[in-house]
Design a protein around this motif. Sequence first.
Motif, short mmCIF file in Angstrom:
data_model
loop_
_atom_site.label_atom_id
_atom_site.label_comp_id
_atom_site.label_asym_id
_atom_site.label_seq_id
_atom_site.Cartn_x
_atom_site.Cartn_y
_atom_site.Cartn_z
N ILE A 1 0.84 -1.15 -0.05
CA ILE A 1 0.13 -0.15 0.05
C ILE A 1 1.12 1.32 -0.08
N GLY A 2 2.06 1.09 0.57
CA GLY A 2 2.91 2.35 0.75
C GLY A 2 3.33 2.51 -0.59
N ARG A 3 3.57 1.52 -1.59
CA ARG A 3 4.01 1.86 -2.97
C ARG A 3 3.00 2.03 -3.90
N LEU A 4 1.60 2.13 -3.26
CA LEU A 4 0.50 2.13 -4.18
C LEU A 4 0.52 3.46 -5.20
N ASP A 5 0.97 4.47 -4.85
CA ASP A 5 1.02 5.73 -5.89
C ASP A 5 1.86 5.38 -7.20
N GLY A 6 3.09 4.80 -6.82
CA GLY A 6 3.88 4.58 -7.93
C GLY A 6 3.28 3.44 -8.89
N ALA A 7 2.55 2.50 -8.24
CA ALA A 7 2.09 1.45 -9.13
C ALA A 7 0.91 1.94 -9.89
N LEU A 8 0.08 2.85 -9.46
CA LEU A 8 -1.05 3.33 -9.87
C LEU A 8 -0.79 4.30 -11.15
N ALA A 9 0.38 4.99 -10.96
CA ALA A 9 1.08 5.90 -11.95
C ALA A 9 1.60 5.07 -13.36
N THR A 10 2.02 3.85 -12.92
CA THR A 10 2.40 3.04 -13.96
C THR A 10 1.65 2.09 -14.57
N PRO A 11 0.93 2.07 -15.94
CA PRO A 11 -0.04 1.27 -16.24
C PRO A 11 0.51 -0.17 -16.38
#
Length: 421
Positions: A411-421
């Motif tokens: 969850i802490g890495r969620l922003d990066g994951a959502l920014a990369t399709p």
Amino acid sequence: MPTPSAHLHLPLLRNGPAPLPFPVPAPAARSRSSELAGLPARRDRVWDLSPNLHCSVVGTCLTTAELRQLFAKLNDPDARTASDHTLHGRAVRAAGQKDVAGKLLNKLLDKRHEGPVKRFAKARTTAEVRALWREALERGDIPGAYWAVLTHPATDQGLVQEVFGEVHMLSHLVGMSNRADIARLRHLEQELGGRDEKIARQEARLQQMAAEREALARRVEELEHARHNAAARPLQVGDGEDPAPVLKRRLTDEQARSAVLAERLAAQEQVIARQDDKMLRLKEDVAALGSELASLEAALAGPDEDASETAEGAPDLQGRRLLYVGGRPKQVEQLRALARRFGGELLSHDGGIEDNVALLPGLLSQSDIAFFPVDCVSHHAAGQVKRLCRETDKPFLPLRSASLASFVAAIGRLDGALATP
């Protein structure tokens, strides 16, 4: 009353669940009216409350660190070394006395929960106090609201019994959750300690092998030097003996010896290369475990004053929906509670054990991102999630394990994951 699952994540009792008495205690000696007329001029002090409430007030509204500071001000000789239970008992006794200790305890409670007390001071009737308590209960702001309710002039006997019973039951739920989290943290710490010891042994072995390799290299160098010297020296042969066979025999011996040493050196280099790869993987595992443990500790730390705010270092889901496929069924509710705590919502699917795999497309269409623990999900379910995510252009995150720590770290890495399709 809120459902128990809605409060498993609340930082209700920062020292663990305090023992609460039964039957439900009686209210303070003075009568409380639910109407404005006849309200006392001030709130109750801690010594005005029923003695049966003192234990829950001290255990719920104050931390052990605050109690140690309080008794240090009172020049208690063992305030720094006494056990948590001993400090709790002293504070409960002090709460019933209108002396220096009781007054300092009351002052500490008012200062510690100044915000909730001011907010509840606007209430003029029992109904208004109850409504504010309900709002605080939904937010998880239990300690301050509990103190404000018990000491409010408009609180009557029925409301005292109501809030006491709710705090009592929530303390059981939080106690069970805390014990489970502590057990998991201890297991992680033990696992990290074992990894550290294993890496230390591997490093010692690598150092030994490096020393052996250096010794072999020196031996090869010595042999090459000896062969060079032998070739440079005049050959000692007997009278009439042909020197060619002697030279050929010596050369053959040296070549055989060099070949054996070269094979040993190559074997040692292969072993060292494998050990280097293994040590690199172990270091990566230790780094991942350390990161997950740090994320879990930050998540469990909880807010200090206002439970509606996310703790520093904890993630913020901002209303996102997460789909969790696979994992352990007994942990799903805990994962769901963590997602709610971080401001999101968790949908789950067991990967096809009991849930129909045909439900996956519908669940994924409602979600922003999908998770699945690689150690606790079938290959078929993992493949389905990846395929559906690619078809719907949604991200997915494989988790290292089915633990709460891996989930919180992801969850802490969620922003990066959502920014990369």
